[in-house]
Write a protein that holds these residues in place. Structure first.
Motif, PDB file in Angstrom:
ATOM      1  N   PHE A  18       0.939  -1.021   0.071  1.00 58.61           N
ATOM      2  CA  PHE A  18      -0.165  -0.035  -0.044  1.00 58.61           C
ATOM      3  C   PHE A  18       0.949   1.296   0.074  1.00 58.61           C
ATOM      4  N   ALA A  19       0.302   2.302  -0.853  1.00 59.93           N
ATOM      5  CA  ALA A  19       1.186   3.548  -0.918  1.00 59.93           C
ATOM      6  C   ALA A  19       1.048   4.107   0.538  1.00 59.93           C
ATOM      7  N   SER A  20       1.985   4.907   0.745  1.00 60.52           N
ATOM      8  CA  SER A  20       1.995   5.815   2.224  1.00 60.52           C
ATOM      9  C   SER A  20       1.038   6.650   2.207  1.00 60.52           C
ATOM     10  N   LYS A  22       0.777   9.316   3.772  1.00 56.52           N
ATOM     11  CA  LYS A  22       1.352  10.801   3.645  1.00 56.52           C
ATOM     12  C   LYS A  22       1.237  11.294   2.223  1.00 56.52           C
ATOM     13  N   THR A  23       1.467  10.489   1.129  1.00 59.60           N
ATOM     14  CA  THR A  23       1.419  10.861  -0.314  1.00 59.60           C
ATOM     15  C   THR A  23      -0.109  10.990  -0.787  1.00 59.60           C
ATOM     16  N   GLN A  24      -0.942   9.985  -0.233  1.00 62.25           N
ATOM     17  CA  GLN A  24      -2.079   9.816  -0.727  1.00 62.25           C
ATOM     18  C   GLN A  24      -3.295   9.943   0.050  1.00 62.25           C
ATOM     19  N   SER A  25      -4.483  10.514  -0.300  1.00 59.66           N
ATOM     20  CA  SER A  25      -5.675  10.318   0.564  1.00 59.66           C
ATOM     21  C   SER A  25      -6.458   9.373  -0.146  1.00 59.66           C
ATOM     22  N   GLY A  31      -3.909   3.266   2.914  1.00 61.44           N
ATOM     23  CA  GLY A  31      -3.350   3.890   1.715  1.00 61.44           C
ATOM     24  C   GLY A  31      -3.873   3.416   0.339  1.00 61.44           C
ATOM     25  N   TYR A  32      -3.245   3.841  -0.531  1.00 58.54           N
ATOM     26  CA  TYR A  32      -3.586   3.322  -1.855  1.00 58.54           C
ATOM     27  C   TYR A  32      -2.985   1.896  -2.096  1.00 58.54           C
ATOM     28  N   PRO A  33      -3.897   1.104  -2.564  1.00 53.95           N
ATOM     29  CA  PRO A  33      -3.448  -0.481  -2.813  1.00 53.95           C
ATOM     30  C   PRO A  33      -2.659  -0.577  -3.947  1.00 53.95           C
ATOM     31  N   ILE A  34      -1.484  -0.804  -4.090  1.00 55.48           N
ATOM     32  CA  ILE A  34      -0.546  -0.952  -5.294  1.00 55.48           C
ATOM     33  C   ILE A  34      -0.746  -2.444  -5.727  1.00 55.48           C
ATOM     34  N   LEU A  35      -0.591  -3.194  -4.699  1.00 58.02           N
ATOM     35  CA  LEU A  35      -0.621  -4.785  -4.964  1.00 58.02           C
ATOM     36  C   LEU A  35      -1.165  -5.472  -3.951  1.00 58.02           C
ATOM     37  N   GLY A  52       0.068  -6.723 -18.264  1.00 57.97           N
ATOM     38  CA  GLY A  52      -1.134  -6.168 -17.634  1.00 57.97           C
ATOM     39  C   GLY A  52      -1.291  -4.628 -17.967  1.00 57.97           C
ATOM     40  N   PRO A  53      -2.403  -4.086 -17.790  1.00 59.28           N
ATOM     41  CA  PRO A  53      -2.599  -2.871 -18.040  1.00 59.28           C
ATOM     42  C   PRO A  53      -1.555  -1.759 -17.391  1.00 59.28           C
ATOM     43  N   SER A  54      -1.478  -0.508 -17.929  1.00 58.04           N
ATOM     44  CA  SER A  54      -0.783   0.217 -17.377  1.00 58.04           C
ATOM     45  C   SER A  54      -1.108   0.746 -15.979  1.00 58.04           C
ATOM     46  N   GLY A  55      -0.349   0.811 -15.013  1.00 55.36           N
ATOM     47  CA  GLY A  55      -0.845   1.093 -13.621  1.00 55.36           C
ATOM     48  C   GLY A  55      -1.223  -0.161 -12.966  1.00 55.36           C
ATOM     49  N   ALA A  56      -0.982  -1.233 -13.285  1.00 57.82           N
ATOM     50  CA  ALA A  56      -1.244  -2.515 -12.775  1.00 57.82           C
ATOM     51  C   ALA A  56      -0.626  -3.025 -11.387  1.00 57.82           C
ATOM     52  N   GLY A  57       0.672  -2.414 -11.587  1.00 59.52           N
ATOM     53  CA  GLY A  57       1.471  -2.794 -10.493  1.00 59.52           C
ATOM     54  C   GLY A  57       2.839  -3.642 -10.670  1.00 59.52           C
ATOM     55  N   LYS A  58       2.982  -3.745 -12.042  1.00 53.33           N
ATOM     56  CA  LYS A  58       4.119  -4.796 -12.656  1.00 53.33           C
ATOM     57  C   LYS A  58       5.423  -4.232 -12.246  1.00 53.33           C
ATOM     58  N   THR A  59       5.687  -2.827 -12.319  1.00 53.69           N
ATOM     59  CA  THR A  59       7.072  -2.369 -12.070  1.00 53.69           C
ATOM     60  C   THR A  59       7.170  -2.676 -10.413  1.00 53.69           C
ATOM     61  N   TYR A  60       6.157  -2.192  -9.525  1.00 52.80           N
ATOM     62  CA  TYR A  60       6.174  -2.345  -8.094  1.00 52.80           C
ATOM     63  C   TYR A  60       6.499  -3.965  -7.604  1.00 52.80           C
ATOM     64  N   LEU A  61       5.822  -4.818  -8.480  1.00 50.59           N
ATOM     65  CA  LEU A  61       6.278  -6.297  -8.422  1.00 50.59           C
ATOM     66  C   LEU A  61       7.473  -6.480  -8.363  1.00 50.59           C
ATOM     67  N   ASP A 176      12.632  -4.744 -16.418  1.00 56.21           N
ATOM     68  CA  ASP A 176      11.299  -3.912 -16.553  1.00 56.21           C
ATOM     69  C   ASP A 176      11.186  -3.244 -17.937  1.00 56.21           C
ATOM     70  N   GLU A 177      10.592  -3.922 -18.816  1.00 60.56           N
ATOM     71  CA  GLU A 177      10.120  -3.376 -20.312  1.00 60.56           C
ATOM     72  C   GLU A 177      11.497  -3.081 -20.986  1.00 60.56           C
ATOM     73  N   PRO A 178      12.490  -4.295 -21.187  1.00 64.38           N
ATOM     74  CA  PRO A 178      13.545  -4.184 -21.782  1.00 64.38           C
ATOM     75  C   PRO A 178      13.580  -3.950 -23.498  1.00 64.38           C
ATOM     76  N   ASN A 209       6.705  -6.960 -19.773  1.00 62.41           N
ATOM     77  CA  ASN A 209       6.449  -6.680 -21.109  1.00 62.41           C
ATOM     78  C   ASN A 209       5.177  -6.498 -21.642  1.00 62.41           C
ATOM     79  N   HIS A 210       5.103  -5.291 -22.260  1.00 63.56           N
ATOM     80  CA  HIS A 210       3.885  -4.783 -22.889  1.00 63.56           C
ATOM     81  C   HIS A 210       3.027  -5.678 -24.090  1.00 63.56           C
ATOM     82  N   GLN A 211       4.233  -6.209 -24.656  1.00 61.82           N
ATOM     83  CA  GLN A 211       3.975  -6.761 -25.870  1.00 61.82           C
ATOM     84  C   GLN A 211       3.531  -8.347 -25.823  1.00 61.82           C
TER      85      GLN A 211
HETATM   86  N1  LIG Z   1       4.266   6.926  -4.653  1.00 64.22           N
HETATM   87  C1  LIG Z   1       3.100   6.442  -5.019  1.00 64.22           C
HETATM   88  N2  LIG Z   1       1.936   6.835  -4.219  1.00 64.22           N
HETATM   89  C2  LIG Z   1       0.923   6.324  -4.556  1.00 64.22           C
HETATM   90  N3  LIG Z   1       0.877   5.488  -5.727  1.00 64.22           N
HETATM   91  C3  LIG Z   1       1.710   4.900  -6.616  1.00 64.22           C
HETATM   92  C4  LIG Z   1       2.981   5.580  -6.166  1.00 64.22           C
HETATM   93  N4  LIG Z   1       3.535   5.146  -7.182  1.00 64.22           N
HETATM   94  C5  LIG Z   1       3.084   4.430  -8.285  1.00 64.22           C
HETATM   95  N5  LIG Z   1       1.635   4.507  -7.871  1.00 64.22           N
HETATM   96  C6  LIG Z   1       0.807   3.776  -8.243  1.00 64.22           C
HETATM   97  O1  LIG Z   1       0.927   2.335  -8.373  1.00 64.22           O
HETATM   98  C7  LIG Z   1       0.188   1.778  -9.154  1.00 64.22           C
HETATM   99  C8  LIG Z   1       1.350   0.827  -9.820  1.00 64.22           C
HETATM  100  O2  LIG Z   1       2.334   1.394 -10.424  1.00 64.22           O
HETATM  101  P1  LIG Z   1       3.529   0.603 -11.327  1.00 64.22           P
HETATM  102  O3  LIG Z   1       4.435   1.444 -11.908  1.00 64.22           O
HETATM  103  O4  LIG Z   1       4.009  -0.642 -10.668  1.00 64.22           O
HETATM  104  O5  LIG Z   1       2.525   0.221 -12.883  1.00 64.22           O
HETATM  105  P2  LIG Z   1       2.757  -0.619 -14.017  1.00 64.22           P
HETATM  106  O6  LIG Z   1       1.992  -1.737 -14.129  1.00 64.22           O
HETATM  107  O7  LIG Z   1       4.423  -1.093 -14.063  1.00 64.22           O
HETATM  108  O8  LIG Z   1       2.391   0.537 -15.104  1.00 64.22           O
HETATM  109  P3  LIG Z   1       3.230   0.827 -16.468  1.00 64.22           P
HETATM  110  O9  LIG Z   1       2.747  -0.317 -17.567  1.00 64.22           O
HETATM  111  O10 LIG Z   1       2.387   2.098 -16.821  1.00 64.22           O
HETATM  112  O11 LIG Z   1       4.827   1.216 -16.449  1.00 64.22           O
HETATM  113  C9  LIG Z   1      -0.073   2.921 -10.115  1.00 64.22           C
HETATM  114  O12 LIG Z   1      -1.541   2.779 -10.129  1.00 64.22           O
HETATM  115  C10 LIG Z   1       0.425   4.063  -9.896  1.00 64.22           C
HETATM  116  O13 LIG Z   1      -0.461   5.096 -10.139  1.00 64.22           O
END
Ligand SMILES: Nc1ncnc2c1ncn2[C@@H]1O[C@H](COP(=O)(O)OP(=O)(O)OP(=O)(O)O)[C@@H](O)[C@H]1O
Length: 259
Positions: A18-20, A22-25, A31-35, A52-61, A176-178, A209-211
């Motif tokens: 979950f995102a902190s 402090k940065t999210q309401s 906080g905001y669920p990232i994964l 997965g779609p943009s913002g799905a949480g791939k980079t955070y994984l 990450d998306e090489p 990978n997006h493709q």
């Molecule tokens: N510091 C943060 N605070 C709150 N939310 C965040 C923060 N950083 C990222 N996020 C949110 O976490 C989610 C996952 O981000 P992530 O970068 O892992 O997505 P992604 O699947 O890799 O997207 P993309 O394909 O566009 O690179 C997104 O909805 C993003 O808006």
């Protein structure tokens, strides 16, 4: 691939991030669920694609797997050892991450490739041999070796960064998306090189990978994320790629997909 004969290398148990606050309401107190509630196993030598779609949480994984972020709850294991029990630098020698926009920190390509080995105090001759070996394996042209970051395209920098990760011979390579900056021919070529490397060196490769076409050619396991949840975890041979492609195309339009 018969699971019984394979060794589990990475294991996630109900991992959430979950995102902190402090940065999210957000209504949720955490906080905001990232994964959310992610569990899966990766076996030694697998080639895993994360889509997965943009913002799905791939980079955070990938960040969690490299310990650049810590789970809010749940546990991650490397060969049965819990992540928090492993010194970070040791972990990052075993699991190396190549980010989407790698930096060469003012070094030439040759210096950048040698740097991880210099840091580890290896003898000069070993360093030279190792660097030459990976230059050859990744087919990095000689004329790049004296260039710095600004003299390389993003795609070239990504290739150099993959070589830089491989010189320390990690067991697991996170990418990450090489292929984000490559045309389709170059991307397919990189997939071939990586598949070959994974097989020759028993390196586990986990790639965002997006493709989907590239993921299909490359992976032995596919993970699909949507809005921070793991929707698909399947061996490549069990996947209906035509179906999946359709769903991902719709998802791109709507930024979500259902299974
Ligand atoms: N510091 C943060 N605070 C709150 N939310 C965040 C923060 N950083 C990222 N996020 C949110 O976490 C989610 C996952 O981000 P992530 O970068 O892992 O997505 P992604 O699947 O890799 O997207 P993309 O394909 O566009 O690179 C997104 O909805 C993003 O808006």
């Amino acid at each position: 691939m018969g699971k019984l004969t394979l060794k589990t290398q990475l294991r996630l148990e109900q991992v959430s991030l979950f995102a902190s606050l402090k940065t999210q309401s957000h209504d949720n107190q955490l906080g905001y669920p990232i994964l959310q509630d992610i569990s899966f196993e990766i076996f030694e030598g697998e080639r895993v694609a994360i889509v997965g779609p943009s913002g799905a949480g791939k980079t955070y994984l990938l960040r969690l797997l490299n310990r650049l972020s810590e789970p809010t709850s749940g546990k991650i294991y490397l060969e049965n050892q819990e992540y928090s029990q492993i010194p970070v630098l040791q972990l990052r020698s075993i699991i190396t991450l190549v980010s989407q926009e790698p930096k060469l920190l003012g070094m030439t390509v040759k210096e950048a490739l040698a740097y991880p080995l210099v840091l580890r105090g290896l003898p000069k001759q070993t360093i030279q041999q190792r660097v030459s070996h990976w230059i050859e394996q990744l087919q990095i042209p000689d004329e790049w070796l004296t260039r710095t970051e600004v003299q390389l395209s993003l795609g070239q920098r990504q290739l150099v960064a993959i070589a830089r990760a491989l010189v320390i011979q990690p067991k697991i390579l996170l990418l990450d998306e090489p292929t984000s900056a490559l045309d389709i021919k170059q991307a397919e070529h990189l997939m071939e090189i990586l598949s070959q490397l994974a097989q020759n060196y028993q390196t586990t490769v986990v790639m965002v990978n997006h493709q989907l076409e590239l993921a299909e050619k490359f992976c032995t396991r596919l993970l699909c994320l949507q809005q921070g949840r793991l929707l698909v975890n399947q061996e490549a041979s069990e996947i209906s790629w035509v179906n999946l492609r359709e769903k991902l195309t719709q998802a791109k339009a709507q930024n979500e997909f259902e299974f």
